[in-house]
Design an enzyme around this catalytic site. Structure first.
Site, PDB file in Angstrom:
ATOM      1  N   CYS A  77       2.190  29.172  -6.820  1.00 20.15           N
ATOM      2  CA  CYS A  77       2.234  30.668  -6.793  1.00 20.15           C
ATOM      3  C   CYS A  77       1.528  31.127  -8.306  1.00 20.15           C
ATOM      4  O   CYS A  77       1.102  30.242  -9.159  1.00 20.15           O
ATOM      5  CB  CYS A  77       3.584  31.182  -7.136  1.00 20.15           C
ATOM      6  SG  CYS A  77       4.663  30.682  -5.547  1.00 20.15           S
ATOM      7  N   ASP A 480      -9.066   0.136  12.988  1.00 21.94           N
ATOM      8  CA  ASP A 480     -10.218  -0.323  12.404  1.00 21.94           C
ATOM      9  C   ASP A 480      -9.542  -1.522  11.327  1.00 21.94           C
ATOM     10  O   ASP A 480      -8.527  -1.229  10.589  1.00 21.94           O
ATOM     11  CB  ASP A 480     -10.428   0.762  11.421  1.00 21.94           C
ATOM     12  CG  ASP A 480     -11.887   0.282  10.523  1.00 21.94           C
ATOM     13  OD1 ASP A 480     -12.891  -0.092  11.165  1.00 21.94           O
ATOM     14  OD2 ASP A 480     -11.877   0.684   9.407  1.00 21.94           O
ATOM     15  N   ASP A 677      -9.130   4.734   8.014  1.00 19.35           N
ATOM     16  CA  ASP A 677      -8.997   5.343   6.691  1.00 19.35           C
ATOM     17  C   ASP A 677     -10.062   5.823   5.978  1.00 19.35           C
ATOM     18  O   ASP A 677     -10.002   6.389   4.868  1.00 19.35           O
ATOM     19  CB  ASP A 677      -8.135   4.370   5.934  1.00 19.35           C
ATOM     20  CG  ASP A 677      -8.989   3.167   5.756  1.00 19.35           C
ATOM     21  OD1 ASP A 677      -9.957   2.840   6.320  1.00 19.35           O
ATOM     22  OD2 ASP A 677      -8.466   2.358   4.818  1.00 19.35           O
ATOM     23  N   ASP A 681     -15.049   6.409   9.382  1.00 13.16           N
ATOM     24  CA  ASP A 681     -14.011   6.476  10.531  1.00 13.16           C
ATOM     25  C   ASP A 681     -13.922   7.860  11.162  1.00 13.16           C
ATOM     26  O   ASP A 681     -13.365   8.084  12.370  1.00 13.16           O
ATOM     27  CB  ASP A 681     -12.650   6.029  10.271  1.00 13.16           C
ATOM     28  CG  ASP A 681     -12.618   4.528   9.764  1.00 13.16           C
ATOM     29  OD1 ASP A 681     -13.354   3.642  10.328  1.00 13.16           O
ATOM     30  OD2 ASP A 681     -11.756   4.067   9.025  1.00 13.16           O
TER      31      ASP A 681
END
Length: 806
Positions: A77, A480, A677, A681
């Site tokens: 905020c 991967d 990751d 990728d």
């Protein structure tokens, strides 16, 4: 385009969210608007050059709801109205901190409270909010209490109505006090039992009609209002049967059902409330060489933040001084504390377990990990599964069908069959009240809200409801290799010694030579020897392309590859066969020689993660094929695949070819998931039917993925798939119940099975009970035992334990 999640208060009926979506969707600049009564919020994608958050808030208020602003953690905020984030804060406004000063207790929102990021452009009047039955600042728990109070008021006045009514307990023969006319007494009691308690439904019905939506409030107003108004007419204007007792008792059951339903809905929002409450309200920073305490919202990028044991970390940053252990379980689900030393990244809202350190703030406000997680969860909870789109349309038609069938029921029984007016009116009211569009509309959002919330508490973030549904259809999941199935850095995987030499001796000898080296292989050896007594070496000499030489206790030590051993004329002997075996398995072999003799071999490789094999086995048990994608040669890749139990190997794949491999599998008719990751990728994650970004990944990978896994644990993929199946199963159960209920309810209420009839009170209980049952069934997901998912009470317990340390 920007996306904002706004609080939408005052939604009483399940179909109220359609009104909010409809009106927001018509605004210029709004590309998409999705709302959910389960979360009491709306997610809006809009063009910031055309419209703004204050304008969106105004539109929500115009619809008859009340909006307090964006839902976000307190630290996002604005610090004070009129002061933009990033404006300098005067030290005079801050409180100096002394070393002996106790750590301030964490700020805790009221249950379900939502902080606002923008001051309302047109504050909603309290009178208007009260007319809707819910105050402008009322959260879900307060709405539950309000519904409970209305229920008890209705009960208190309905009991005497039941006792005095001729249709009630006539055998008691109670006479009106003070010689009052019975109908007049019943009028006063019924007015007290109906007008105030039914008011939220009346306002909700008018609001729905004004917004062009038919909802459950319309049916409640028709059923209760018809009986009450007809009875008023029979009391003052014409002779006829009165329905005071039926209308009052009917409303009691309606209020009871909605009270229970709202309690269940409030329970579904626990996950998002827990996330909103994580950030501390205050932070200790260095200003002009002094430690000062300021609101977290006023921390600036580049500020030095001071953290002591037990403190919550206010914003994201990089450690510059000191070290500690940090508990990140409340954000990532990782149970073990994570080390924090100079150069390491710390995440806001996590808890410092031990040690004092300082760090530089790098991400504040909406850029922090907590704010991004809250944003992902909110958007997922407000997104719609494909099945919900059909249910939304069906709910609208169901209300219209209830009105038409109710009027036809009256016409058939009163005008055609010739039954008394009381009989025909009772059946008509029963038809109005038994229809349950809420159960149909609540079926999928409740399951999605509980499922995504449970995932968030375990560090599994679904970005939309579609990903939940698609994850149940996957035929193949591609991992991967580097960073997902393996740790992504060299690790010692094996130590082989010559006869009579201990493993620890080989490790300490190698670690002595490698101390202080920044070579990845050297660091792997030093990590493996951690905790062992390592002797200081001297005379270190690097031998280019082969290894290193040093002296330990006046004995020469050689460390390196096979060529180094050959040049130094050191015979491997019995270790020669072991060296060939390890090299054939794709390991990097470090030879260790001391005092003219080769004493051992250290095998180094990118080690599989501890849960990799279990992940593959569990997915295969579910009927999902598991593929490994790697740039390694086929021989090495096949050996890793055999160790892990993989059945598909995609080797010699260049970074730019990853998306193409996904397409090849999709061309075979398979639904493909992709786990990665890195930046390279991202195209494959986008191409896949469901993309999983693991270990929080890179920003690009997260943006491309459908599911974000906060931990670097491949077993979370199992958790995501299991949770998707369980959530979809709850969605289907709820939909089948909602459809089956309404199919059976209409003929029963309309008197098709005469003389077997339902009273309006039983119909009201069935209608409200149906909605409550759908909500409770969704909540049961929290108690379902799922692989890779820790159940809610365990998570909350750990959260309370962590809070206790502060």
């Amino acid at each position: 385009m920007k996306t904002a999640t706004l609080d939408v208060g005052g939604m009483l009926s399940m179909l109220d969210y359609q009104a909010a979506e409809k009106q927001l969707g018509r605004m210029p600049g709004v590309r998409r608007a999705t709302a959910s009564i389960a979360s009491n919020s709306a997610t809006v994608e809009y063009d910031e050059t055309i419209t703004s958050v204050p304008a969106l808030k105004d539109k929500i208020n115009e619809c008859g709801f009340h909006c307090t602003g964006q839902i976000m953690p307190k630290h996002v905020c604005e610090p004070r109205p009129g002061i933009p984030r990033g404006a300098p804060t005067k030290p005079a406004d801050s409180k100096p901190i002394t070393a002996a000063r106790p750590t301030p207790k964490p700020y805790m929102h009221a249950p379900g409270a939502v902080p606002t990021a923008v001051t309302p452009a047109v504050p909603m009047s309290h009178d208007m909010a009260h007319e809707m039955g819910h105050g402008a600042s009322m959260d879900m728990q307060a709405m539950v209490r309000d519904m409970r109070n209305r229920f008890w008021i209705s009960v208190i006045f309905s009991v005497p109505i039941f006792l005095y009514s001729p249709m009630g307990m006539g055998f008691i023969s109670l006479k009106p006090p003070f010689g009052m006319n019975l109908n007049l007494l019943l009028f006063f009691l019924a007015s007290a039992a109906i007008i105030y308690p039914v008011w939220p439904f009346a306002v909700g019905a008018v609001r729905a009609l004004r917004n062009g939506v038919l909802n459950m409030a319309v049916l409640v107003l028709l059923s209760v209002g018809t009986g009450y108004l007809f009875s008023v007419g029979a009391t003052f204007f014409f002779k006829g049967e009165q329905f005071y007792e039926a209308s009052a008792v009917l409303l009691v059951f309606i209020l009871l059902g909605h009270w229970l339903e709202m309690r269940a809905r409030a329970g579904a929002s626990e996950a998002i409330r827990a996330l909103l409450d994580l950030a501390p309200p205050m932070a200790t920073v260095l200003r002009d060489g002094r430690e000062v305490e300021i609101p977290t919202a006023e921390v600036l990028v580049g500020n030095t933040v001071v953290i002591r044991p037990g403190n919550k970390i206010p914003v994201d940053g990089t450690v510059t001084e000191g070290s500690s252990l940090v508990d990140e379980s409340m954000l990532t689900g990782e149970s073990m504390p994570v080390g924090g030393k100079p150069g390491d990244t710390v995440i806001g809202a996590t808890i410092n377990k031990s040690g004092t350190f300082r760090y530089t703030a790098t991400k504040i406000g909406a850029d922090t990990a907590l704010a991004q997680i809250v944003k992902l969860v909110q958007e997922a909870q407000n997104s719609k599964a494909p099945a919900q789109l059909l249910a939304d349309r069906a709910s609208q038609w169901l209300v219209l069908a209830a009105i038409v069938i109710g009027l036809l029921t009256f016409a058939v029984w009163y005008l055609w069959v010739g039954q008394p007016l009381l009989f025909a009116m009772t059946l008509t009211i029963t038809v109005f009240v038994i229809a349950c569009p809420d159960a149909l509309g609540l079926a999928t959002p409740m399951a999605i809200m509980v499922g995504t919330g449970l995932g968030a508490m375990n560090g599994i973030l679904f970005k939309n409801a579609g990903a939940l549904e698609e994850a149940t259809k996957l035929d193949v999941i591609i991992f991967d290799k580097t960073g997902t199935l393996t740790v992504g850095q060299p690790e010692v995987v094996d130590v082989v010694t010559s006869g009579g030499v201990a493993r620890d001796t080989v490790l300490t000898t190698a670690a002595s030579v490698e101390q202080g080296s920044d070579h990845p292989l050297a660091q792997a050896i030093v990590r493996r020897a951690k905790g062992l007594a390592v002797t200081v070496q001297k005379g270190f000499e690097n031998i280019e392309g082969m290894g290193a030489r040093a002296e330990i206790d006046s004995e020469p030590v050689f460390l390196g590859n096979g060529r180094l051993m050959e040049t130094q004329k050191l015979e491997l002997g019995e270790l020669a066969a072991e060296a060939q075996r390890l090299q054939g398995a794709g390991r990097t072999v470090v030879h260790v020689a001391r005092a003219g003799k080769v004493i051992g071999l250290i095998a180094i490789a990118d080690a599989p993660r501890s849960t990799a094999a279990a992940t593959v086995a569990k997915l295969r048990d579910r009927g999902v094929q598991v593929a490994m994608l790697t740039g390694d040669n086929a021989g090495t890749a096949q050996r890793i695949a055999r160790d892990l139990g993989l059945n598909i190997v995609l080797a010699d794949v260049l970074p730019g070819q990853k998306a193409g491999k996904v397409k090849e599998l999709q061309a075979q008719g398979k639904k493909v998931g992709m786990v990665g990751d890195g930046v390279n990728d991202a195209p494959a994650l986008t191409q896949a039917d469901v993309g999983f970004a693991i270990g929080a990944g890179t920003d690009v990978a997260i943006e491309s993925a459908d599911v974000v896994l906060m931990k670097s644990d491949p077993y979370d993929v199992v958790g995501a798939v299991e949770l998707s199946h369980a959530t979809l199963r709850k969605m289907h159960q709820n939909l089948w119940w909602a459809v089956g209920y309404n199919v059976i309810a209409f003929p029963l209420a309309a008197g098709v099975f005469y003389p077997f009839l339902l009273s309006p009170e039983i119909a009201a209980l069935a209608m409200s009970g149906s909605s409550a049952l759908v909500a409770i069934n969704a909540l049961m997901l929290k108690r379902t035992k799922l692989a890779g998912i820790t159940r809610r009470h365990v998570q909350r317990s750990s959260l309370r334990t962590a809070e206790a340390t502060t």
